[in-house]
Design a protein around this motif. Sequence first.
Motif, PDB file in Angstrom:
ATOM      1  N   PRO A  27       0.859  -1.186   0.000  1.00 38.98           N
ATOM      2  CA  PRO A  27       0.000   0.000   0.000  1.00 38.98           C
ATOM      3  C   PRO A  27       0.897   1.239   0.000  1.00 38.98           C
ATOM      4  O   PRO A  27       2.107   1.124   0.224  1.00 38.98           O
ATOM      5  CB  PRO A  27      -0.776  -0.129   1.309  1.00 38.98           C
ATOM      6  N   PRO A  28       0.345   2.418  -0.234  1.00 38.80           N
ATOM      7  CA  PRO A  28       1.175   3.624  -0.168  1.00 38.80           C
ATOM      8  C   PRO A  28       1.936   3.676   1.159  1.00 38.80           C
ATOM      9  O   PRO A  28       1.375   3.441   2.221  1.00 38.80           O
ATOM     10  CB  PRO A  28       0.173   4.765  -0.275  1.00 38.80           C
ATOM     11  N   THR A  29       3.231   3.940   1.062  1.00 39.67           N
ATOM     12  CA  THR A  29       4.108   3.927   2.223  1.00 39.67           C
ATOM     13  C   THR A  29       4.576   5.338   2.533  1.00 39.67           C
ATOM     14  O   THR A  29       5.054   6.040   1.648  1.00 39.67           O
ATOM     15  CB  THR A  29       5.330   3.029   1.942  1.00 39.67           C
ATOM     16  N   LEU A  30       4.438   5.748   3.782  1.00 36.72           N
ATOM     17  CA  LEU A  30       4.896   7.063   4.211  1.00 36.72           C
ATOM     18  C   LEU A  30       6.298   6.927   4.786  1.00 36.72           C
ATOM     19  O   LEU A  30       6.539   6.132   5.684  1.00 36.72           O
ATOM     20  CB  LEU A  30       3.957   7.640   5.275  1.00 36.72           C
ATOM     21  N   MET A  31       7.227   7.703   4.245  1.00 34.46           N
ATOM     22  CA  MET A  31       8.605   7.719   4.728  1.00 34.46           C
ATOM     23  C   MET A  31       8.883   9.106   5.292  1.00 34.46           C
ATOM     24  O   MET A  31       8.559  10.107   4.657  1.00 34.46           O
ATOM     25  CB  MET A  31       9.555   7.411   3.575  1.00 34.46           C
ATOM     26  N   LEU A  32       9.476   9.159   6.469  1.00 26.00           N
ATOM     27  CA  LEU A  32       9.756  10.426   7.137  1.00 26.00           C
ATOM     28  C   LEU A  32      11.242  10.514   7.420  1.00 26.00           C
ATOM     29  O   LEU A  32      11.826   9.583   7.980  1.00 26.00           O
ATOM     30  CB  LEU A  32       8.964  10.499   8.457  1.00 26.00           C
ATOM     31  N   ASN A  33      11.855  11.609   7.018  1.00 28.35           N
ATOM     32  CA  ASN A  33      13.293  11.776   7.234  1.00 28.35           C
ATOM     33  C   ASN A  33      13.623  13.245   7.409  1.00 28.35           C
ATOM     34  O   ASN A  33      13.092  14.100   6.707  1.00 28.35           O
ATOM     35  CB  ASN A  33      14.076  11.232   6.044  1.00 28.35           C
ATOM     36  N   SER A  34      14.500  13.521   8.358  1.00 29.26           N
ATOM     37  CA  SER A  34      15.001  14.875   8.533  1.00 29.26           C
ATOM     38  C   SER A  34      16.135  15.106   7.537  1.00 29.26           C
ATOM     39  O   SER A  34      16.938  14.203   7.294  1.00 29.26           O
ATOM     40  CB  SER A  34      15.526  15.079   9.952  1.00 29.26           C
ATOM     41  N   VAL A  35      16.213  16.292   7.003  1.00 31.32           N
ATOM     42  CA  VAL A  35      17.318  16.605   6.090  1.00 31.32           C
ATOM     43  C   VAL A  35      18.641  16.709   6.841  1.00 31.32           C
ATOM     44  O   VAL A  35      19.700  16.731   6.220  1.00 31.32           O
ATOM     45  CB  VAL A  35      17.054  17.898   5.279  1.00 31.32           C
ATOM     46  N   HIS A  36      18.585  16.725   8.174  1.00 34.91           N
ATOM     47  CA  HIS A  36      19.797  16.845   8.993  1.00 34.91           C
ATOM     48  C   HIS A  36      20.118  15.565   9.763  1.00 34.91           C
ATOM     49  O   HIS A  36      20.965  15.583  10.648  1.00 34.91           O
ATOM     50  CB  HIS A  36      19.648  17.994   9.992  1.00 34.91           C
ATOM     51  N   ARG A  46      16.241   9.320   0.102  1.00 29.96           N
ATOM     52  CA  ARG A  46      15.792   9.491  -1.288  1.00 29.96           C
ATOM     53  C   ARG A  46      16.000   8.215  -2.095  1.00 29.96           C
ATOM     54  O   ARG A  46      15.174   7.851  -2.929  1.00 29.96           O
ATOM     55  CB  ARG A  46      16.538  10.651  -1.938  1.00 29.96           C
ATOM     56  N   SER A  47      17.094   7.523  -1.855  1.00 26.45           N
ATOM     57  CA  SER A  47      17.369   6.273  -2.554  1.00 26.45           C
ATOM     58  C   SER A  47      16.324   5.211  -2.200  1.00 26.45           C
ATOM     59  O   SER A  47      15.802   4.513  -3.076  1.00 26.45           O
ATOM     60  CB  SER A  47      18.771   5.786  -2.203  1.00 26.45           C
ATOM     61  N   ALA A  48      16.015   5.079  -0.916  1.00 29.09           N
ATOM     62  CA  ALA A  48      14.988   4.123  -0.486  1.00 29.09           C
ATOM     63  C   ALA A  48      13.630   4.514  -1.059  1.00 29.09           C
ATOM     64  O   ALA A  48      12.848   3.662  -1.481  1.00 29.09           O
ATOM     65  CB  ALA A  48      14.935   4.068   1.036  1.00 29.09           C
ATOM     66  N   HIS A  49      13.362   5.802  -1.093  1.00 31.50           N
ATOM     67  CA  HIS A  49      12.092   6.311  -1.649  1.00 31.50           C
ATOM     68  C   HIS A  49      11.966   5.947  -3.128  1.00 31.50           C
ATOM     69  O   HIS A  49      10.910   5.510  -3.581  1.00 31.50           O
ATOM     70  CB  HIS A  49      12.046   7.819  -1.431  1.00 31.50           C
ATOM     71  N   ARG A  50      13.039   6.095  -3.872  1.00 26.80           N
ATOM     72  CA  ARG A  50      13.003   5.725  -5.298  1.00 26.80           C
ATOM     73  C   ARG A  50      12.778   4.221  -5.474  1.00 26.80           C
ATOM     74  O   ARG A  50      12.126   3.786  -6.413  1.00 26.80           O
ATOM     75  CB  ARG A  50      14.302   6.142  -5.986  1.00 26.80           C
ATOM     76  N   ALA A  51      13.312   3.429  -4.549  1.00 29.87           N
ATOM     77  CA  ALA A  51      13.173   1.975  -4.647  1.00 29.87           C
ATOM     78  C   ALA A  51      11.766   1.496  -4.298  1.00 29.87           C
ATOM     79  O   ALA A  51      11.330   0.465  -4.805  1.00 29.87           O
ATOM     80  CB  ALA A  51      14.188   1.287  -3.731  1.00 29.87           C
ATOM     81  N   LEU A  52      11.073   2.228  -3.455  1.00 23.87           N
ATOM     82  CA  LEU A  52       9.723   1.829  -3.051  1.00 23.87           C
ATOM     83  C   LEU A  52       8.684   2.568  -3.888  1.00 23.87           C
ATOM     84  O   LEU A  52       8.284   3.690  -3.557  1.00 23.87           O
ATOM     85  CB  LEU A  52       9.495   2.112  -1.563  1.00 23.87           C
ATOM     86  N   ARG A  53       8.266   1.941  -4.962  1.00 19.98           N
ATOM     87  CA  ARG A  53       7.255   2.560  -5.820  1.00 19.98           C
ATOM     88  C   ARG A  53       6.005   2.879  -5.010  1.00 19.98           C
ATOM     89  O   ARG A  53       5.552   2.073  -4.217  1.00 19.98           O
ATOM     90  CB  ARG A  53       6.894   1.614  -6.965  1.00 19.98           C
ATOM     91  N   GLY A  54       5.461   4.048  -5.212  1.00 21.57           N
ATOM     92  CA  GLY A  54       4.244   4.446  -4.506  1.00 21.57           C
ATOM     93  C   GLY A  54       4.477   5.052  -3.139  1.00 21.57           C
ATOM     94  O   GLY A  54       3.531   5.417  -2.459  1.00 21.57           O
TER      95      GLY A  54
END
Length: 102
Positions: A27-36, A46-54
């Motif tokens: 299902p749609p996955t929410l990823m949360l990350n601080s830029v710091h 960002r790499s993990a986000h690109r790998a997880l479609r949706g």
Amino acid sequence: MLAFPAVCASWPAPTAPRVRVAGAGLPPTLMLNSVHDPATPIEAARSAHRALRGSRLVRATGNGDHGQYPGPDPCVRSTVESCLLAGAVPTGDLTCPSPEAG
């Protein structure tokens, strides 16, 4: 902090099989990350986000580094709670500005 992973580098163990993560069927996955975040740099998120479609990536730009939820950022808090309580994810990626900037 960097000394701990070094111990594992020489640990006698067989190489683990390489797993390709694609997110198919999730299902749609929410990823949360601080830029710091020093533990998970934004480039790794960002790499993990690109790998997880949706998936949807929420980038927190203020409020410190690691451990954004729960915290004082109303953007982060409302986005995460909407996902956890109602299964709602943003329609696209989201940047939560520093609470002091708003």
